[in-house]
Design a protein around this motif. Structure first.
Motif, PDB file in Angstrom:
ATOM      1  N   ALA A 240       0.449  -1.173   0.203  1.00  0.00           N
ATOM      2  CA  ALA A 240       0.304   0.091  -0.226  1.00  0.00           C
ATOM      3  C   ALA A 240       1.126   1.307  -0.059  1.00  0.00           C
ATOM      4  O   ALA A 240       0.951   1.866  -1.277  1.00  0.00           O
ATOM      5  CB  ALA A 240      -1.161  -0.448   1.265  1.00  0.00           C
ATOM      6  N   ASP A 259       9.719   3.330   6.770  1.00  0.00           N
ATOM      7  CA  ASP A 259       9.284   1.836   7.308  1.00  0.00           C
ATOM      8  C   ASP A 259      10.140   1.477   8.675  1.00  0.00           C
ATOM      9  O   ASP A 259      11.735   1.139   8.269  1.00  0.00           O
ATOM     10  CB  ASP A 259       9.727   0.824   6.352  1.00  0.00           C
ATOM     11  N   GLN A 266       4.482  -7.452   5.121  1.00  0.00           N
ATOM     12  CA  GLN A 266       4.134  -8.743   4.774  1.00  0.00           C
ATOM     13  C   GLN A 266       4.281  -9.550   3.090  1.00  0.00           C
ATOM     14  O   GLN A 266       4.662 -10.140   3.375  1.00  0.00           O
ATOM     15  CB  GLN A 266       2.200  -8.932   5.273  1.00  0.00           C
ATOM     16  N   ASN A 275      -1.238 -14.602  -7.393  1.00  0.00           N
ATOM     17  CA  ASN A 275      -2.974 -14.367  -7.712  1.00  0.00           C
ATOM     18  C   ASN A 275      -2.617 -12.461  -8.019  1.00  0.00           C
ATOM     19  O   ASN A 275      -3.595 -11.802  -7.641  1.00  0.00           O
ATOM     20  CB  ASN A 275      -4.241 -14.370  -6.469  1.00  0.00           C
ATOM     21  N   VAL A 309       8.246   5.369  13.547  1.00  0.00           N
ATOM     22  CA  VAL A 309       7.429   5.945  13.642  1.00  0.00           C
ATOM     23  C   VAL A 309       7.405   5.821  15.236  1.00  0.00           C
ATOM     24  O   VAL A 309       6.214   4.781  15.851  1.00  0.00           O
ATOM     25  CB  VAL A 309       6.289   6.579  12.571  1.00  0.00           C
ATOM     26  N   GLN A 390       0.643 -21.512   1.047  1.00  0.00           N
ATOM     27  CA  GLN A 390       1.254 -20.763  -0.110  1.00  0.00           C
ATOM     28  C   GLN A 390       2.417 -21.055   0.644  1.00  0.00           C
ATOM     29  O   GLN A 390       3.350 -21.563  -0.075  1.00  0.00           O
ATOM     30  CB  GLN A 390       1.433 -19.830   0.299  1.00  0.00           C
ATOM     31  N   ASP A 521      -3.648  -3.228   4.524  1.00  0.00           N
ATOM     32  CA  ASP A 521      -4.412  -3.858   5.733  1.00  0.00           C
ATOM     33  C   ASP A 521      -4.424  -3.139   6.606  1.00  0.00           C
ATOM     34  O   ASP A 521      -5.867  -3.766   8.257  1.00  0.00           O
ATOM     35  CB  ASP A 521      -3.175  -4.958   6.261  1.00  0.00           C
ATOM     36  N   VAL A 530      -2.963  -7.931  -1.295  1.00  0.00           N
ATOM     37  CA  VAL A 530      -1.952  -7.227  -2.468  1.00  0.00           C
ATOM     38  C   VAL A 530      -2.335  -6.147  -4.035  1.00  0.00           C
ATOM     39  O   VAL A 530      -2.160  -4.768  -3.447  1.00  0.00           O
ATOM     40  CB  VAL A 530      -0.827  -7.710  -3.437  1.00  0.00           C
TER      41      VAL A 530
HETATM   42  C1  LIG Z   1       2.920 -14.872   4.466  1.00  0.00           C
HETATM   43  C2  LIG Z   1       1.861 -13.955   4.026  1.00  0.00           C
HETATM   44  C3  LIG Z   1       2.329 -14.650   1.888  1.00  0.00           C
HETATM   45  C4  LIG Z   1       0.711 -13.529   1.810  1.00  0.00           C
HETATM   46  N1  LIG Z   1       0.652 -14.310   0.649  1.00  0.00           N
HETATM   47  C5  LIG Z   1      -0.905 -13.183  -0.742  1.00  0.00           C
HETATM   48  C6  LIG Z   1      -0.901 -13.643  -1.341  1.00  0.00           C
HETATM   49  O1  LIG Z   1      -0.161 -14.238  -1.831  1.00  0.00           O
HETATM   50  N2  LIG Z   1      -1.416 -12.932  -2.441  1.00  0.00           N
HETATM   51  C7  LIG Z   1      -2.108 -11.876  -1.883  1.00  0.00           C
HETATM   52  O2  LIG Z   1      -2.712 -10.426  -2.204  1.00  0.00           O
HETATM   53  N3  LIG Z   1      -1.727 -11.270  -0.578  1.00  0.00           N
HETATM   54  C8  LIG Z   1      -0.945 -12.103   0.675  1.00  0.00           C
HETATM   55  N4  LIG Z   1      -1.323 -11.973   1.591  1.00  0.00           N
HETATM   56  C9  LIG Z   1      -1.459 -11.001   2.441  1.00  0.00           C
HETATM   57  C10 LIG Z   1      -0.550  -9.499   1.882  1.00  0.00           C
HETATM   58  O3  LIG Z   1       0.784  -9.686   1.869  1.00  0.00           O
HETATM   59  C11 LIG Z   1      -1.191  -8.403   3.020  1.00  0.00           C
HETATM   60  O4  LIG Z   1      -2.689  -7.562   2.246  1.00  0.00           O
HETATM   61  C12 LIG Z   1      -0.164  -6.863   1.999  1.00  0.00           C
HETATM   62  O5  LIG Z   1       1.219  -6.867   1.886  1.00  0.00           O
HETATM   63  C13 LIG Z   1      -0.639  -5.192   2.997  1.00  0.00           C
HETATM   64  O6  LIG Z   1       0.099  -4.126   2.446  1.00  0.00           O
HETATM   65  P1  LIG Z   1      -0.031  -3.051   3.407  1.00  0.00           P
HETATM   66  O7  LIG Z   1       1.228  -2.358   2.928  1.00  0.00           O
HETATM   67  O8  LIG Z   1      -1.220  -2.738   3.648  1.00  0.00           O
HETATM   68  O9  LIG Z   1       0.963  -3.836   4.663  1.00  0.00           O
HETATM   69  P2  LIG Z   1       1.892  -4.171   5.350  1.00  0.00           P
HETATM   70  O10 LIG Z   1       2.108  -5.530   4.208  1.00  0.00           O
HETATM   71  O11 LIG Z   1       1.500  -5.312   6.615  1.00  0.00           O
HETATM   72  O12 LIG Z   1       2.745  -3.353   5.773  1.00  0.00           O
HETATM   73  C14 LIG Z   1       3.211  -2.389   6.878  1.00  0.00           C
HETATM   74  C15 LIG Z   1       4.473  -2.331   6.526  1.00  0.00           C
HETATM   75  O13 LIG Z   1       4.453  -1.160   7.987  1.00  0.00           O
HETATM   76  C16 LIG Z   1       5.450  -0.452   8.439  1.00  0.00           C
HETATM   77  N5  LIG Z   1       5.155  -0.316   9.389  1.00  0.00           N
HETATM   78  C17 LIG Z   1       4.380  -0.419  10.871  1.00  0.00           C
HETATM   79  N6  LIG Z   1       4.530   0.439  11.161  1.00  0.00           N
HETATM   80  C18 LIG Z   1       5.585   1.182  11.374  1.00  0.00           C
HETATM   81  C19 LIG Z   1       5.845   2.594  11.752  1.00  0.00           C
HETATM   82  N7  LIG Z   1       5.432   2.461  13.550  1.00  0.00           N
HETATM   83  N8  LIG Z   1       6.559   2.967  11.687  1.00  0.00           N
HETATM   84  C20 LIG Z   1       7.677   2.908  10.780  1.00  0.00           C
HETATM   85  N9  LIG Z   1       6.938   1.369  10.159  1.00  0.00           N
HETATM   86  C21 LIG Z   1       5.570   1.195  10.550  1.00  0.00           C
HETATM   87  C22 LIG Z   1       5.969  -2.240   8.638  1.00  0.00           C
HETATM   88  O14 LIG Z   1       7.219  -2.913   8.914  1.00  0.00           O
HETATM   89  C23 LIG Z   1       5.587  -3.180   7.427  1.00  0.00           C
HETATM   90  O15 LIG Z   1       6.897  -2.880   5.871  1.00  0.00           O
HETATM   91  C24 LIG Z   1       0.177 -12.273   2.217  1.00  0.00           C
HETATM   92  C25 LIG Z   1       0.906 -11.658   3.518  1.00  0.00           C
HETATM   93  C26 LIG Z   1       1.178 -13.122   4.612  1.00  0.00           C
HETATM   94  C27 LIG Z   1       2.081 -12.345   5.729  1.00  0.00           C
END
Ligand SMILES: Cc1cc2nc3c(=O)[nH]c(=O)nc-3n(C[C@H](O)[C@H](O)[C@H](O)COP(=O)(O)OP(=O)(O)OC[C@H]3O[C@@H](n4cnc5c(N)ncnc54)[C@H](O)[C@@H]3O)c2cc1C
Length: 562
Positions: A240, A259, A266, A275, A309, A390, A521, A530
Motif C-alpha cells: 500500500a 518503514d 507482509q 494471484n 514512527v 502458500q 491492511d 496485495v
Molecule cells: C506470508 C504471507 C503471504 C501472503 N500472500 C498473499 C498473496 O499471495 N496474495 C495476496 O494478495 N496477499 C497476500 N498476503 C497478504 C498481503 O501481503 C497483505 O494484504 C499486504 O501486504 C498488505 O499491505 P500493506 O501495505 O497494507 O501492509 P503491510 O504489508 O503489513 O506493510 C506495512 C508496513 O508498515 C511498516 N510499519 C508498521 N508500523 C510502523 C511504524 N510505526 N513505523 C514505521 N513503519 C511501520 C511495517 O514494517 C510494514 O513494512 C500475504 C501475507 C502474508 C503474511
C-alpha cells in the motif's frame, strides 16, 4: 543472441551517438578528465554520480567487506557506470578507476539521473533496466556487499540476513566455526561474545549490530531535513505504502516513506504471490517489492528505512497542518498530509516457550533463508489460511515431513481450492485437524527439539519431534503509534470515509482527522490482499490532491481577508 549475451548487453549497454547526445542534456557538471588508474568512485562513497564515458574507459570492480575484489566490466565510450544506489545518492557497492589510457567522463548525479530516467523515455528505459540488472548481478554474485560472520540459524544472524536480503543488499554468511570464520575472528581480535559480526562493504566492522546500525553502516538511511515539510509522509513501505509513493511522486508531490523494517511489508514475506494481476507464473513478494521500490526511487520519492514512527503528534483541532511524526530515533518529520499504511503484524499464539525460539526455530514467514535452515527436518506449520497454504507448497518439497496444524475440521472454510489441491498432492504433508500446538521444547544449546500438540475435542496432549515451527495465524493492525489521534474500530483498525468533505470530494480513505489517510491492511474493512492494498495506494493520491487544493484555497482566503 543467446540469453546470457542478451542479459549482459542489457546490463552494460552501449549508447549510440543520438542517445549519448540525449544523455548529455542531463549532465550535472562538465566533463572531467581522469588520469590512468585514477579512482573515480569507491565502494561506500555516497553521492557518487553515474559517469558517462566520452573517451577512454573505466574499469569497474566489486569488493566485499573483507576486501575480496573481482572485476565487473570495462565501460568504454558510450557506456555508463552505476546501479540502483545511484538513483538516490546512496553508498556505492562498486569501485571504478580510469583504465590505462585514462578517461573523460560526464557526471550525472542522483537528481539528474532521476530526471533522465523519467524524462527521456526510450533512453530512460535502457538506463533503468541496466541499473536494476547490475544490482541483481551484485546480489547473485560473490565478492560484494556485507560479510556476516556468525552461526547459521542463530536468531541475530538470521535477522540480519533477512534485513539485508529483503532490502536488496548483497550479503554473504561465513560460519564462525569454519576455517575461514575462525581466521577472520582471530585476525580481527574478536571475542565469541562479540559475534555475530557484520563487515560492511567499506570494511567497517560492527559487533552484534542491530538493523539501525547495519543500515547506517551501509548508508541506507537518508539524512532527514528537520525543516522540510513534505506534501506526503507515508508510514509503511508495504504494497500500500509503496503504491502510494509511486503514484504521489509520479504526480509531482514531495514524498517521504518511512518503514521500521524493510520494503514489502507482509507481502515481502511471501515466497510466491500467485494471484497478483499480470504475473501468470507468480512472483515472490521480495521481487515485487524490489520493483516497486525502484519505481518509487525513479519518481523521486525518498525512502527512509529502517526508521520507526513512535507516534503521530496530534495537532490541535484548529491547527490542521503540517502534521508531525515523532520517530524512535529522536527525529521529527513534518508533512501536509500523512498516509497511514502501517499494515498488520503477525499474531503470537499462546504457545509455551514461544519467545525463547523466535528467530531460532520459530518463524512468521518462509523465505529461501528459512527453507535452507530446515532442509530435511521435521517442521510444523500452524494456520489454515491462504498464506499458510502458500508456505506449505513452497516449504514441503524441501523438508522431511511438514505437519500442517489447524484448529478447524479441515481447510475448505479458510483456504483457496487451488492450494488445497496442491497440498493434497504433496506426499510428505501430514494434516492435523482440530489440533493446536501448545508448547515448544528445547534450550539455547540444543535449539528447538520438540513440541506438544493438543487435540481440541478430547484435550489429549501428545509430544512430537520438531526442529522448526512456522506460524501463520493472522495479524493485528499496527496502530499503537497513532496515539488515539484518529478513530479506530473495535478491532483496532483505522476507520475512514467520515462525513464532512466538500461537494464532489471523496473521502473514502480519509480518517476522522482531515489530512490523515489510511490504506491497505491497517484500514477497517479493507480486503487483505496485495492488489487491494496497491489499489488503495493509487486511489488515495486523488484524495490527497483534493485535500491539498482545499487547504491552499483556505490559506488564500485567509490571506485575502482584510
Ligand atoms: C506470508 C504471507 C503471504 C501472503 N500472500 C498473499 C498473496 O499471495 N496474495 C495476496 O494478495 N496477499 C497476500 N498476503 C497478504 C498481503 O501481503 C497483505 O494484504 C499486504 O501486504 C498488505 O499491505 P500493506 O501495505 O497494507 O501492509 P503491510 O504489508 O503489513 O506493510 C506495512 C508496513 O508498515 C511498516 N510499519 C508498521 N508500523 C510502523 C511504524 N510505526 N513505523 C514505521 N513503519 C511501520 C511495517 O514494517 C510494514 O513494512 C500475504 C501475507 C502474508 C503474511
Amino acid at each position: 543472441m543467446a540469453l546470457a549475451d542478451d542479459r549482459r548487453h542489457q546490463m552494460f549497454p552501449v549508447l549510440d551517438a543520438a542517445q549519448v547526445a540525449s544523455a548529455c542534456r542531463f549532465a550535472s557538471g562538465p566533463p572531467r578528465r581522469f588520469a590512468a588508474g585514477e579512482v573515480m568512485f569507491d565502494v561506500g562513497d555516497c553521492d557518487a554520480p553515474v559517469w558517462l564515458v566520452l573517451d577512454g574507459a573505466i574499469d569497474v570492480t566489486r569488493r566485499d567487506g573483507l576486501g575480496h575484489e573481482k572485476p565487473i566490466t570495462r565501460q568504454g565510450i558510450g557506456q555508463f557506470t552505476g546501479e540502483v544506489s545511484q538513483l538516490a545518492g546512496r553508498a556505492s557497492l562498486a569501485a571504478g578507476h580510469a583504465s590505462a589510457d585514462g578517461c573523460t567522463a560526464l557526471p550525472i548525479d542522483a537528481a539528474h539521473l532521476r530526471a533522465l530516467v523519467v524524462g527521456a523515455a526510450e533512453l530512460g528505459e535502457i538506463v533503468m533496466r541496466a541499473l536494476i540488472l547490475r544490482r541483481v548481478g551484485l546480489i547473485e554474485g560473490d565478492a560484494s556487499g556485507s560479510v556476516l560472520v556468525g552461526t547459521p540459524g542463530d536468531a541475530q544472524v538470521t535477522g540480519l540476513q533477512g534485513f539485508l536480503t529483503r532490502n536488496g543488499y548483497p550479503n554473504t554468511l561465513v560460519d564462525a566455526d569454519s576455517d575461514e570464520g575462525r581466521e577472520i575472528v582471530e585476525r580481527l581480535g574478536i571475542l565469541a561474545a562479540d559475534l555475530p559480526l557484520m563487515v560492511c562493504p567499506n570494511g567497517a566492522v560492527l559487533k552484534r549490530p542491530g538493523t539501525a546500525e547495519a543500515a547506517a553502516c551501509l548508508g541506507m538511511t537518508p539524512e532527514l531535513d528537520p525543516e522540510a515539510v513534505h506534501d506526503v509522509a507515508i508510514v509503511g513501505a508495504g504494497p500500500a505504502g509503496l503504491a502510494a509513493a509511486v503514484y504521489a511522486a509520479s504526480e509531482g508531490l514531495s514524498v517521504l516513506v518511512l518503514d521500521q523494517r524493510a520494503i514489502g511489508g507482509q507481502a515481502g514475506a511471501s515466497a510466491r504471490i500467485e494471484n497478483y494481476l499480470g504475473f501468470p507464473t507468480g512472483i515472490s513478494g521480495q521481487a515485487l517489492a524490489g520493483r516497486a521500490y525502484n519505481q518509487a526511487l525513479k519518481f523521486g520519492a525518498e525512502l527512509a528505512i529502517p526508521l520507526e514512527v513512535e507516534r503521530l503528534v496530534c495537532a490541535g483541532d484548529g491547527d490542521r497542518a503540517p502534521h508531525a511524526l515523532q520517530l524512535t530515533s529522536g527525529q521529527r518529520v513534518r508533512a501536509r498530509t500523512v498516509v497511514i499504511a502501517s499494515g498488520a503484524r503477525y499474531r503470537r499464539p499462546d504457545i509455551e516457550n514461544l519467545r525463547l525460539f523466535e528467530g531460532a526455530g520459530v518463524s512468521y514467514w518462509v523465505s529461501p533463508i528459512e527453507a535452507r535452515l530446515c532442509a530435511g527436518e521435521e517442521v510444523a506449520l500452524v494456520g489454515g489460511g491462504n498464506s499458510a497454504g502458500q508456505a506449505v507448497v513452497f516449504l514441503a518439497p524441501k523438508v522431511k515431513t511438514l505437519h500442517l496444524v489447524v484448529r478447524g475440521a479441515g481447510l475448505e472454510a479458510s483456504m483457496s481450492r487451488y492450494l488445497i489441491d496442491r497440498i493434497a498432492a504433496l506426499p510428505n504433508v501430514v494434516l492435523h485437524t482440530r489440533t493446536e500446538l501448545v508448547a515448544l521444547e528445547g534450550d539455547v544449546e540444543r535449539g528447538l527439539v520438540g513440541g506438544r500438540y493438543r487435540n481440541r475435542d478430547t484435550g489429549e496432549e501428545h509430544p512430537c519431534d520438531l526442529r522448526h515451527v512456522f506460524l501463520f495465524v493472522g495479524a493485528d493492525p499496527n496502530t499503537g503509534w497513532l496515539q488515539d489521534c484518529v478513530a479506530l474500530d473495535g478491532g483496532g483498525f483505522v476507520t475512514t470515509g467520515a462525513d464532512g468533505a466538500g461537494p464532489g470530494r471523496s473521502t473514502s480513505l480519509e480518517t476522522s482527522r482531515p489530512g490523515l489517510f489510511a490504506i491497505g491492511d491497517v484500514r477497517a474493512g479493507s480486503v487483505k490482499r496485495v492488489a487491494a492494498a496497491v489499489g488503495e495506494g493509487a486511489a488515495v493520491v486523488a484524495q490527497i490532491h483534493a485535500h491539498l487544493a482545499a487547504d491552499a484555497a483556505t490559506a488564500q482566503a485567509v490571506e485575502a481577508t482584510p
